[in-house]
Design an enzyme around this catalytic site. Sequence first.
Site, short mmCIF file in Angstrom:
data_model
loop_
_atom_site.label_atom_id
_atom_site.label_comp_id
_atom_site.label_asym_id
_atom_site.label_seq_id
_atom_site.Cartn_x
_atom_site.Cartn_y
_atom_site.Cartn_z
N LEU A 175 1.04 -1.01 -0.29
CA LEU A 175 -0.38 -0.01 0.02
C LEU A 175 0.55 1.23 0.24
O LEU A 175 2.06 1.63 0.85
CB LEU A 175 -0.94 -0.52 1.05
CG LEU A 175 -2.07 1.10 0.97
CD1 LEU A 175 -3.56 0.84 1.77
CD2 LEU A 175 -1.32 2.67 1.57
N HIS A 227 7.72 1.50 11.14
CA HIS A 227 8.21 3.32 10.74
C HIS A 227 7.50 4.21 10.98
O HIS A 227 6.30 3.68 11.11
CB HIS A 227 8.62 2.70 9.36
CG HIS A 227 9.36 4.03 8.66
ND1 HIS A 227 8.67 5.59 8.36
CD2 HIS A 227 10.64 4.03 7.92
CE1 HIS A 227 9.24 6.38 7.33
NE2 HIS A 227 10.47 5.64 7.35
#
Length: 339
Positions: free
Chosen positions: A128, A232
């Site tokens: 994505l 992240h």
Amino acid sequence: MTFRLRAARLEDIEPLYEMAKLTGGGFTNLPADRDALTAKIERSTRSYAQETDGTLRDELFVLVLENVETRQVRGTCQIFTQVGQQWPFYSYRLTTLTQHSQELDRTVRAEMLSLVTDLEGCSEVGGLFLHPNERAGGLGMLLARSRYLFIAMHRKRFAERILAELRGIIDERGGSPFWDGVAGRFFGMSFQEADYFNAINGNQFIADLMPKHPVYVAMLSETARTAIGVPHPSGRAAMRMLEKEGFSYDGYVDIFDGGPTMIARTDNVESVKAATGAGLERCNLEKGEKAILAAGELENFRACYGAKETEGDDGLAIDPQSADILDVKSGEMVWSVGR
């Protein structure tokens, strides 16, 4: 501006390549390589064309987010029906070994990382990416949740469990503290080199060279330890979204960057469980419940934001703009999930 999700086509290679260059590394499912992206789209095209007999196969479906007005591709996502069939699907599993010494009257608990293929056979949602200029208006949610509508509409093609890998910590140089502290010591390759090689050639080199014995976490550097199971910064919202859908972190981490792998029972994913299909009764609805709407099978799949209203026992009314975007007419099947 209005957007829709649709099946990716070969003519989408260039915008996909341009988006791949913006990922910043650690994004294996979207490599900045035209040949690799072309192979991925060709595989996806074969998957869309494949009829199913109820047998799980190693299929890949690539979807793109398209601006309906300009026809520009501004995002993408992917769905894998069954991982670990072409190449082994490796993960590190974080476990704890408890040992006790009577002489010292001391109990020691040691965390270990073990190389496993426990998740082979799961379906996967991944790849994505939304163009940085479009990260507003809920387009990330449209990308993410439309995948679950696709799964609900083609349920027999997907496994009983589903996973999502989140990118781990990447430093300002584009390196990975986890890779440097663990696998990088055995391969003589930087994280970027290994990540690119994996995206283009697969991960058989991991099976060939990765140490098979558990790695004691206490022996790693502090930067490597603190990266284990941490997404992240750009993936924290995605992790919260996955948790809302019913995914959970169970100690599995990516072997390259240490990012968390989220797992759920496919039928327990909220957007799969809540998805409903109904025949379209009318498409002139002015106001209704906000929803993600989808129609069409396989390569004809389309999804968008819209409004819906239940009609009778098993009918549906939607707004005219959505009907136009989905290219549906009265009597056709439309799937939906509340926004």
